[in-house]
Structures are given as C-alpha cells and as structure tokens.
Scaffold this motif. Structure first.
Motif, PDB file in Angstrom:
ATOM      1  N   HIS A 218      52.643 -11.922  24.659  1.00  0.00           N
ATOM      2  CA  HIS A 218      51.201 -11.781  24.417  1.00  0.00           C
ATOM      3  C   HIS A 218      50.640 -10.896  25.533  1.00  0.00           C
ATOM      4  O   HIS A 218      49.940 -11.372  26.443  1.00  0.00           O
ATOM      5  CB  HIS A 218      50.552 -13.157  24.398  1.00  0.00           C
ATOM      6  CG  HIS A 218      49.168 -13.175  23.821  1.00  0.00           C
ATOM      7  ND1 HIS A 218      48.486 -12.031  23.435  1.00  0.00           N
ATOM      8  CD2 HIS A 218      48.315 -14.215  23.585  1.00  0.00           C
ATOM      9  CE1 HIS A 218      47.289 -12.363  22.978  1.00  0.00           C
ATOM     10  NE2 HIS A 218      47.158 -13.679  23.059  1.00  0.00           N
TER      11      HIS A 218
ATOM     12  N   ARG B   4      49.186  -9.082  15.079  1.00  0.00           N
ATOM     13  CA  ARG B   4      49.535 -10.439  15.539  1.00  0.00           C
ATOM     14  C   ARG B   4      50.557 -11.033  14.582  1.00  0.00           C
ATOM     15  O   ARG B   4      50.293 -11.154  13.382  1.00  0.00           O
ATOM     16  CB  ARG B   4      48.298 -11.330  15.625  1.00  0.00           C
ATOM     17  CG  ARG B   4      48.661 -12.803  15.837  1.00  0.00           C
ATOM     18  CD  ARG B   4      47.507 -13.662  16.274  1.00  0.00           C
ATOM     19  NE  ARG B   4      47.258 -13.491  17.705  1.00  0.00           N
ATOM     20  CZ  ARG B   4      46.521 -14.327  18.441  1.00  0.00           C
ATOM     21  NH1 ARG B   4      45.982 -15.393  17.896  1.00  0.00           N
ATOM     22  NH2 ARG B   4      46.334 -14.112  19.728  1.00  0.00           N
TER      23      ARG B   4
ATOM     24  N   GLU C  71      49.814 -10.331  20.004  1.00  0.00           N
ATOM     25  CA  GLU C  71      50.711 -11.470  20.235  1.00  0.00           C
ATOM     26  C   GLU C  71      51.820 -11.418  19.200  1.00  0.00           C
ATOM     27  O   GLU C  71      51.577 -11.531  17.998  1.00  0.00           O
ATOM     28  CB  GLU C  71      50.018 -12.847  20.187  1.00  0.00           C
ATOM     29  CG  GLU C  71      50.989 -13.968  20.601  1.00  0.00           C
ATOM     30  CD  GLU C  71      50.350 -15.324  20.830  1.00  0.00           C
ATOM     31  OE1 GLU C  71      49.115 -15.425  20.992  1.00  0.00           O
ATOM     32  OE2 GLU C  71      51.115 -16.309  20.833  1.00  0.00           O
TER      33      GLU C  71
ATOM     34  N   CYS D 128      44.957 -19.840  28.669  1.00  0.00           N
ATOM     35  CA  CYS D 128      44.604 -18.709  27.794  1.00  0.00           C
ATOM     36  C   CYS D 128      43.596 -19.096  26.713  1.00  0.00           C
ATOM     37  O   CYS D 128      42.967 -18.224  26.116  1.00  0.00           O
ATOM     38  CB  CYS D 128      45.867 -18.149  27.155  1.00  0.00           C
ATOM     39  SG  CYS D 128      46.697 -19.334  26.077  1.00  0.00           S
ATOM     40  N   LEU D 129      43.444 -20.389  26.431  1.00  0.00           N
ATOM     41  CA  LEU D 129      42.639 -20.902  25.320  1.00  0.00           C
ATOM     42  C   LEU D 129      43.221 -20.410  23.969  1.00  0.00           C
ATOM     43  O   LEU D 129      43.771 -19.318  23.949  1.00  0.00           O
ATOM     44  CB  LEU D 129      41.169 -20.515  25.432  1.00  0.00           C
ATOM     45  CG  LEU D 129      40.441 -20.933  26.726  1.00  0.00           C
ATOM     46  CD1 LEU D 129      38.981 -20.457  26.688  1.00  0.00           C
ATOM     47  CD2 LEU D 129      40.499 -22.436  26.951  1.00  0.00           C
ATOM     48  N   PRO D 130      43.114 -21.151  22.881  1.00  0.00           N
ATOM     49  CA  PRO D 130      42.451 -22.441  22.777  1.00  0.00           C
ATOM     50  C   PRO D 130      43.239 -23.540  23.502  1.00  0.00           C
ATOM     51  O   PRO D 130      44.461 -23.475  23.581  1.00  0.00           O
ATOM     52  CB  PRO D 130      42.437 -22.704  21.264  1.00  0.00           C
ATOM     53  CG  PRO D 130      43.622 -21.961  20.730  1.00  0.00           C
ATOM     54  CD  PRO D 130      43.742 -20.742  21.593  1.00  0.00           C
TER      55      PRO D 130
ATOM     56  N   ARG E 223      39.457 -10.452  28.401  1.00  0.00           N
ATOM     57  CA  ARG E 223      40.212  -9.979  27.231  1.00  0.00           C
ATOM     58  C   ARG E 223      39.581  -8.698  26.669  1.00  0.00           C
ATOM     59  O   ARG E 223      40.265  -7.812  26.171  1.00  0.00           O
ATOM     60  CB  ARG E 223      40.258 -11.072  26.146  1.00  0.00           C
ATOM     61  CG  ARG E 223      41.113 -12.299  26.493  1.00  0.00           C
ATOM     62  CD  ARG E 223      42.582 -11.927  26.599  1.00  0.00           C
ATOM     63  NE  ARG E 223      43.047 -11.240  25.413  1.00  0.00           N
ATOM     64  CZ  ARG E 223      43.522 -11.838  24.314  1.00  0.00           C
ATOM     65  NH1 ARG E 223      43.628 -13.145  24.277  1.00  0.00           N
ATOM     66  NH2 ARG E 223      43.929 -11.134  23.268  1.00  0.00           N
TER      67      ARG E 223
ATOM     68  N   SER F 105      43.060 -16.455  14.973  1.00  0.00           N
ATOM     69  CA  SER F 105      42.638 -15.970  16.298  1.00  0.00           C
ATOM     70  C   SER F 105      41.126 -16.090  16.444  1.00  0.00           C
ATOM     71  O   SER F 105      40.393 -15.961  15.458  1.00  0.00           O
ATOM     72  CB  SER F 105      43.031 -14.507  16.459  1.00  0.00           C
ATOM     73  OG  SER F 105      42.388 -13.929  17.570  1.00  0.00           O
ATOM     74  N   LEU F 106      40.680 -16.311  17.649  1.00  0.00           N
ATOM     75  CA  LEU F 106      39.259 -16.169  17.993  1.00  0.00           C
ATOM     76  C   LEU F 106      39.128 -15.024  19.000  1.00  0.00           C
ATOM     77  O   LEU F 106      38.619 -13.951  18.701  1.00  0.00           O
ATOM     78  CB  LEU F 106      38.715 -17.479  18.583  1.00  0.00           C
ATOM     79  CG  LEU F 106      37.206 -17.532  18.890  1.00  0.00           C
ATOM     80  CD1 LEU F 106      36.727 -18.979  18.955  1.00  0.00           C
ATOM     81  CD2 LEU F 106      36.818 -16.839  20.173  1.00  0.00           C
ATOM     82  N   ARG F 107      39.665 -15.233  20.222  1.00  0.00           N
ATOM     83  CA  ARG F 107      39.506 -14.288  21.320  1.00  0.00           C
ATOM     84  C   ARG F 107      40.100 -12.917  21.032  1.00  0.00           C
ATOM     85  O   ARG F 107      39.458 -11.886  21.249  1.00  0.00           O
ATOM     86  CB  ARG F 107      40.165 -14.831  22.610  1.00  0.00           C
ATOM     87  CG  ARG F 107      39.328 -15.829  23.349  1.00  0.00           C
ATOM     88  CD  ARG F 107      40.207 -16.911  23.945  1.00  0.00           C
ATOM     89  NE  ARG F 107      40.755 -17.702  22.862  1.00  0.00           N
ATOM     90  CZ  ARG F 107      40.149 -18.780  22.351  1.00  0.00           C
ATOM     91  NH1 ARG F 107      39.040 -19.210  22.882  1.00  0.00           N
ATOM     92  NH2 ARG F 107      40.662 -19.437  21.334  1.00  0.00           N
ATOM     93  N   THR F 108      41.329 -12.902  20.561  1.00  0.00           N
ATOM     94  CA  THR F 108      42.029 -11.621  20.398  1.00  0.00           C
ATOM     95  C   THR F 108      41.305 -10.749  19.387  1.00  0.00           C
ATOM     96  O   THR F 108      41.117  -9.555  19.595  1.00  0.00           O
ATOM     97  CB  THR F 108      43.479 -11.890  19.956  1.00  0.00           C
ATOM     98  OG1 THR F 108      44.061 -12.791  20.899  1.00  0.00           O
ATOM     99  CG2 THR F 108      44.284 -10.614  19.883  1.00  0.00           C
TER     100      THR F 108
ATOM    101  N   GLN G  87      46.828 -10.788  26.581  1.00  0.00           N
ATOM    102  CA  GLN G  87      46.441 -11.984  27.325  1.00  0.00           C
ATOM    103  C   GLN G  87      46.920 -11.859  28.772  1.00  0.00           C
ATOM    104  O   GLN G  87      46.169 -12.135  29.714  1.00  0.00           O
ATOM    105  CB  GLN G  87      47.044 -13.230  26.673  1.00  0.00           C
ATOM    106  CG  GLN G  87      46.696 -14.525  27.394  1.00  0.00           C
ATOM    107  CD  GLN G  87      45.204 -14.825  27.346  1.00  0.00           C
ATOM    108  OE1 GLN G  87      44.613 -14.833  26.284  1.00  0.00           O
ATOM    109  NE2 GLN G  87      44.580 -15.059  28.499  1.00  0.00           N
TER     110      GLN G  87
HETATM  111  N1   CP Z   1      44.217 -16.590  23.881  1.00  0.00           N
HETATM  112  C1   CP Z   1      44.200 -16.106  22.624  1.00  0.00           C
HETATM  113  O1   CP Z   1      45.001 -15.233  22.242  1.00  0.00           O
HETATM  114  O2   CP Z   1      43.230 -16.645  21.843  1.00  0.00           O
HETATM  115  P1   CP Z   1      43.148 -16.490  20.268  1.00  0.00           P
HETATM  116  O3   CP Z   1      44.402 -17.097  19.697  1.00  0.00           O
HETATM  117  O4   CP Z   1      41.909 -17.218  19.855  1.00  0.00           O
HETATM  118  O5   CP Z   1      43.087 -15.034  19.927  1.00  0.00           O
END
Ligand code: CP
Length: 314
Positions: free
Chosen positions: A147, A110, A142, A273-275, A301, A47-50, A150
């Motif tokens: 998710h 997650r 997630e 949602c990215l990535p 987020r 994960s980055l954002r979460t 998100q």
């Molecule tokens: N959109 C999202 O959940 O990004 P990450 O997988 O980077 O957390």
C-alpha cells in the motif's frame, strides 16, 4: 516515473516527501500541470481515504478523476490467461484493461489479496494483470502485498513529527482483530521505514512473521513491552498469518495498545492507517489522546497522492 507500486529508493522517497510537503503548503501550486489529463481510479475493494484523497489530489493538479467501483458496478472480470469463460466472469482483464488504458492518462488500481491463494497473492497477480494490459502509467491504491500511497503518507507524517531526529525508533506492533486482514499495509510500512533509513522493530505473537522480502533489516521482537521501550513512533496494525497463510492465530486482547503499554516510551506518537476497530485494535484512550497521529496521516494521504500524480505527469 511511470509506475508507483513500491518503494524504489531513499532519494525518490525523499523527493516525494518534499514535494508532498510543498503541496501541503500550496495545494494549487501546479493547478495547470494536469489540465486536459484524466486519472481512472479503479476499485475492486471498498475505500474511504484512498478514493477521496486521490480525487482531491487530482483536482489540485487540475486533472479529472473518474472513479469506477469495479466490484459493484463493473463486469465480473476474468483474470486467468486462456480461460474458457463459461462460468461467472463476463469480461477478460486483457479487454477491460486495454479499454481503460485508452480512456485515461494514468490508471490507479485497488486490488486486495484473496488470502486463499498465496502464490497468486505474493506475486500480485491481479494488480499485475492491470499493469500488463493497460499500457499506461499505473499507481497502486493498495495491491495484494503493498500500500505505497499509505506508506508515503506515513513517512511524510514521521518526518513532520520527528523533531529533527535523523533515525527515530519506529515500532510496528501487531494488534488483535476478528477478521483475516491482508499484509499490504504492514509490508509496505516496513519496506518504506527501512528504506528511509529509520530504526524499525516489529513485534507480534509468534506465528505472525511477515514476508521477509519486506522485513529484512528490522528487529523482530516477540515481547511487545520490550519492543515498545523508548519508541518515537508506534504503528499499530493487524495482519493475518503469512506462513500459515491468511489464518487468525491469536485474538489476544493484551496486544491492544493502551497508555499502560507506553509507560517506557513517553515520547511515542501512535499511528494507524485507518479504518480502525476501536477498542479491539486500538483503545479510545490512544486514538483520542495527544499521542495520536491518525488524522494527520489521513490528511497527508492527499499530498502523498498529489506528489505521485505530479511526478508521473512529469
Ligand atoms: N488507509 C486506507 O487505505 O483507507 P481506505 O481503505 O479507506 O482507503
């Protein structure tokens, strides 16, 4: 609220959106609320954002956030009840989740699907084991099928850019990908968009029908051009087949969204949602253009997570 794992009601959805927008204006408003409280963020997948947004959200509330990359740094977990643990797994989920439950006030997890065992995935088995054995409030970062953080951020973004329109036309469009991708983002986006009372059309090649538990009430349109007409929001996402579980049935590049696809939807904003895999799922032209809301979604987020943690803290 003890669990944040799925869409519950339009009233709660709106309450969380309103609270998130309040925190967006005043991030430190409830700095005292989380003093002395701890959230454990347990990642069985990358994960980055979460990860970062949940940590910032906790800090904004004065909480401590501890991250454990269970897939890389934790013991290999056994999930099956009654298993004889004479193979690769080292610790049973009963023991691990119980311990985590005693360390934290809130547990955030997650756990992606296997995409090979449909029965386990659609029942959110791994995520459910954490809920069952931790004994404390749980937030989904997630799961195999949803998710929700998100989706909450996506609904905040839709509200911000709806220009007062009560029932915007939202289109969820399948995009090509080279890997088998889970259904969680698409499922959850459909669940929340319909739950919040928007007009949802889902478009994808035949064979990519999602689980009807999430899409009942949406229009399904196999012709992408028709689906996109007069859209206010276009949410781009790949997912693997659900009926032919976890399979890639198409990599047709004509499904990748470009400006040409939106000639009949001049107002449409584009979401993801990215990535994102650029120029495979979504073109540079779309991602870098004026229609793109992807950075806004990612920023939201933080406030989605902050609203949820705050509501659980009470
Ligand atoms: N959109 C999202 O959940 O990004 P990450 O997988 O980077 O957390």
């Amino acid at each position: 609220m003890k669990y944040f794992t799925q869409f519950e009601s339009r009233e709660l959805g709106q309450e969380l959106i309103d609270l998130a927008l309040l925190y967006k204006n005043q991030p430190r408003l409830d700095q005292a609320k989380g003093q002395g409280k701890r959230v454990g963020c347990i990642f069985l997948n990358p994960s980055l954002r979460t990860r970062v947004s949940t940590q910032i959200a906790a800090q904004n509330l004065g909480m401590e956030a501890i991250v454990l990359n269970m897939d890389k740094e934790g013991w290999a977990l056994e999930m099956k009840e009654g298993a004889i643990m004479n193979k690769g797994t080292v610790e049973h989920i009963k023991d691990a989740a119980g311990v985590l439950g005693s360390y934290f006030d809130i547990l955030a997890i997650r756990a992606f699907p296997s995409l090979s065992n449909r029965e386990e995935d659609i029942n959110d088995f791994v995520f459910g084991q954490f809920v069952k054995y931790s004994g404390i409030p749980v937030v989904s970062l997630e799961s195999a099928i949803r998710h929700p953080l998100q989706s909450l951020a996506d609904q905040i973004t839709i509200q911000e850019f709806s220009k007062g329109k009560k029932k915007p036309k939202v289109v969820l469009t399948w995009a090509p990908h080279i890997k088998a991708i889970p259904h969680a983002v698409a499922n959850s986006f459909a669940e929340w968009t319909l739950g919040m009372g928007h007009d949802l059309t889902i478009t994808h090649p035949e064979g990519y029908e999602l689980d009807e538990r999430f899409t009942a009430g949406a229009s399904i349109e196999y012709n992408q051009e028709k689906a996109l007409k007069d859209a206010d929001f276009v949410y781009v996402k790949n997912w693997s087949a659900f009926n032919d579980y976890g399979k890639i049935l198409s990599t047709d590049s004509s499904w990748m969204l470009t400006e040409k696809h939106l000639k009949s939807s001049p107002e449409a904003k584009v979401m993801h949602c990215l990535p994102v895999r650029r120029n495979l799922e979504l073109s540079d032209e779309m991602l870098d253009g004026n229609r793109s809301l992807v950075q806004k979604q990612a920023e939201n987020r933080i406030y989605a997570a902050q609203a949820v943690l705050s509501k659980i803290l009470g």
